[in-house]
Design a protein around this motif. Structure first.
Motif, PDB file in Angstrom:
ATOM      1  N   ASP A  79       1.318  -1.032   0.202  1.00 52.90           N
ATOM      2  CA  ASP A  79       0.040  -0.601   0.386  1.00 52.90           C
ATOM      3  C   ASP A  79       0.317   1.614   0.311  1.00 52.90           C
ATOM      4  O   ASP A  79       0.001   2.202  -0.781  1.00 52.90           O
ATOM      5  CB  ASP A  79      -1.000  -0.182   1.756  1.00 52.90           C
ATOM      6  N   THR A  80       1.852   1.484   0.602  1.00 56.02           N
ATOM      7  CA  THR A  80       2.456   2.264   0.654  1.00 56.02           C
ATOM      8  C   THR A  80       4.470   2.468   0.576  1.00 56.02           C
ATOM      9  O   THR A  80       4.389   1.306   1.002  1.00 56.02           O
ATOM     10  CB  THR A  80       2.437   3.501   2.739  1.00 56.02           C
ATOM     11  N   LEU A  81       5.536   3.382   1.016  1.00 52.10           N
ATOM     12  CA  LEU A  81       6.452   2.853   0.520  1.00 52.10           C
ATOM     13  C   LEU A  81       7.455   4.133   1.365  1.00 52.10           C
ATOM     14  O   LEU A  81       6.113   5.175   1.515  1.00 52.10           O
ATOM     15  CB  LEU A  81       7.110   2.894  -0.958  1.00 52.10           C
ATOM     16  N   ALA A  82       8.103   3.959   1.933  1.00 51.18           N
ATOM     17  CA  ALA A  82       8.954   4.310   3.628  1.00 51.18           C
ATOM     18  C   ALA A  82       9.710   4.898   2.780  1.00 51.18           C
ATOM     19  O   ALA A  82      10.911   3.662   2.604  1.00 51.18           O
ATOM     20  CB  ALA A  82       7.902   3.993   4.401  1.00 51.18           C
ATOM     21  N   ALA A  83      10.634   5.730   2.496  1.00 52.39           N
ATOM     22  CA  ALA A  83      12.444   6.113   3.150  1.00 52.39           C
ATOM     23  C   ALA A  83      12.428   7.096   3.220  1.00 52.39           C
ATOM     24  O   ALA A  83      11.568   8.382   2.734  1.00 52.39           O
ATOM     25  CB  ALA A  83      12.473   5.876   0.983  1.00 52.39           C
ATOM     26  N   ALA A  84      13.724   7.689   3.963  1.00 54.22           N
ATOM     27  CA  ALA A  84      14.635   8.816   4.831  1.00 54.22           C
ATOM     28  C   ALA A  84      13.457  10.483   4.988  1.00 54.22           C
ATOM     29  O   ALA A  84      13.127  11.079   4.381  1.00 54.22           O
ATOM     30  CB  ALA A  84      14.834   9.517   3.160  1.00 54.22           C
ATOM     31  N   GLY A  85      12.399   9.452   5.655  1.00 50.90           N
ATOM     32  CA  GLY A  85      10.770  10.341   6.346  1.00 50.90           C
ATOM     33  C   GLY A  85       9.431  10.295   5.589  1.00 50.90           C
ATOM     34  O   GLY A  85       8.661  11.095   6.001  1.00 50.90           O
ATOM     35  N   TRP A  86      10.185   9.955   4.525  1.00 47.34           N
ATOM     36  CA  TRP A  86       9.246   9.766   3.383  1.00 47.34           C
ATOM     37  C   TRP A  86       7.577   9.122   2.895  1.00 47.34           C
ATOM     38  O   TRP A  86       8.601   7.735   2.981  1.00 47.34           O
ATOM     39  CB  TRP A  86       9.443  10.711   2.299  1.00 47.34           C
TER      40      TRP A  86
ATOM     41  N   THR B 162      15.939  17.898  -0.153  1.00 46.48           N
ATOM     42  CA  THR B 162      17.232  17.783  -1.273  1.00 46.48           C
ATOM     43  C   THR B 162      17.398  16.409  -1.052  1.00 46.48           C
ATOM     44  O   THR B 162      18.672  15.740  -1.432  1.00 46.48           O
ATOM     45  CB  THR B 162      17.975  18.288  -0.480  1.00 46.48           C
ATOM     46  N   PHE B 163      17.017  15.075  -0.774  1.00 45.84           N
ATOM     47  CA  PHE B 163      17.346  14.082  -0.736  1.00 45.84           C
ATOM     48  C   PHE B 163      16.800  12.994  -2.046  1.00 45.84           C
ATOM     49  O   PHE B 163      17.172  11.922  -2.604  1.00 45.84           O
ATOM     50  CB  PHE B 163      16.460  13.087   0.348  1.00 45.84           C
TER      51      PHE B 163
ATOM     52  N   GLY C 195      22.531   9.468 -13.030  1.00 52.54           N
ATOM     53  CA  GLY C 195      21.599   8.979 -12.736  1.00 52.54           C
ATOM     54  C   GLY C 195      20.871   9.501 -11.502  1.00 52.54           C
ATOM     55  O   GLY C 195      21.518  10.456 -11.199  1.00 52.54           O
ATOM     56  N   TYR C 196      20.567   9.420 -10.727  1.00 52.27           N
ATOM     57  CA  TYR C 196      19.227   9.492  -9.431  1.00 52.27           C
ATOM     58  C   TYR C 196      19.670   8.861  -8.857  1.00 52.27           C
ATOM     59  O   TYR C 196      19.437   7.450  -8.654  1.00 52.27           O
ATOM     60  CB  TYR C 196      18.169  10.817  -9.434  1.00 52.27           C
ATOM     61  N   TYR C 197      20.074   9.476  -7.710  1.00 50.83           N
ATOM     62  CA  TYR C 197      19.436   8.195  -6.390  1.00 50.83           C
ATOM     63  C   TYR C 197      18.387   8.981  -5.275  1.00 50.83           C
ATOM     64  O   TYR C 197      18.772  10.557  -4.842  1.00 50.83           O
ATOM     65  CB  TYR C 197      20.662   7.761  -6.193  1.00 50.83           C
ATOM     66  N   LEU C 198      18.588   8.317  -4.306  1.00 50.86           N
ATOM     67  CA  LEU C 198      17.663   9.630  -2.876  1.00 50.86           C
ATOM     68  C   LEU C 198      18.923   9.263  -1.903  1.00 50.86           C
ATOM     69  O   LEU C 198      19.276   7.513  -1.604  1.00 50.86           O
ATOM     70  CB  LEU C 198      15.975   8.030  -2.844  1.00 50.86           C
TER      71      LEU C 198
END
Length: 224
Positions: free
Chosen positions: A126-133, A205-206, A214-217
């Motif tokens: 249902d949800t994903l969590a990373a770095a407080g988001w 800025t995460f 490319g990009y990363y969190l």
């Protein structure tokens, strides 16, 4: 949601692609079994619509090898053969659903919705969590410190991909394939543009850049 349509009848493929896109799906097409398997094996698709009778490689062969590679992506089998034996063969090869030609677009959409609901339950909690988001892909919204931010579909797909690969660099090419698709008539520069949209919308800025790759969190507490 990204679909791969593997259908050798060009007019039918074009008609189905138009209908699917009209209903909000991102669609890539392949006109033979070998090309379809190569595209499916990239793992960027949420659902496959696979015709049974295909040039180069037939649908049953494609499906068996696809499953043999370890993919659990839902597959709808399209066929003009409607005998019990043919249905059993398709299902035993790994199909999740079976649709006999000719069929109505309404029935195809209903079956896709059913598979999409099943796929959502399997692939997301249902949800994903990373770095407080916290991201809710179904609602297209992300939350932090009780603030809810609405996202567009493309922004959601982009953020979901980055969150599922938290701490790992995701190349621009991979992002482009997953969010827009191989056959999308857009420039890969859209990846940079949507990263800009996300950063501005989330005021964060995460989302970090690896120049030219490319990009990363990464947690904002680690950002210098």
């Amino acid at each position: 949601m990204k679909l791969l349509l593997i259908e050798d009848e060009r007019r039918l493929a074009e008609a189905l692609s138009h209908i699917l896109k009209k209903h909000g799906y991102a669609v890539d097409t392949a006109l033979d079994g070998e090309a379809g398997l190569d595209m499916a094996a990239t793992g960027v698709y949420d659902i496959l619509i696979l015709d049974r009778m295909l040039p180069v490689r037939d649908g049953v062969s494609v499906l068996k090898e696809f499953r043999g590679l370890g993919f659990e992506t839902p597959v709808i089998f399209l066929t003009a053969k409607d005998s019990t034996k043919d249905r059993v063969e398709g299902l035993d090869a790994g199909a999740d659903d079976y649709l006999v030609k000719p069929f109505s677009s309404e029935e195809l959409m209903a079956r896709l919705r059913a598979l999409a609901r099943r796929q959502t339950k399997l692939l997301t909690s249902d949800t994903l969590a990373a770095a407080g988001w916290i991201l809710d892909p179904l609602r297209c919204e992300v939350t932090k410190d009780n603030e809810i931010i609405k996202l567009t579909t493309k922004e959601t797909l982009l953020l979901e991909l980055l969150m599922r690969n938290y701490g790992l660099v995701v190349s621009k090419e991979r992002i482009w394939e997953k969010v827009w698709g191989f056959q999308a008539n857009i420039d890969i520069a859209n990846v940079d543009l949507y990263i800009h949209y996300l950063r501005r919308k989330l005021n964060t800025t995460f989302i970090r850049t690896v120049r030219g790759i490319g990009y990363y969190l990464r947690s904002e507490s680690h950002v210098s």
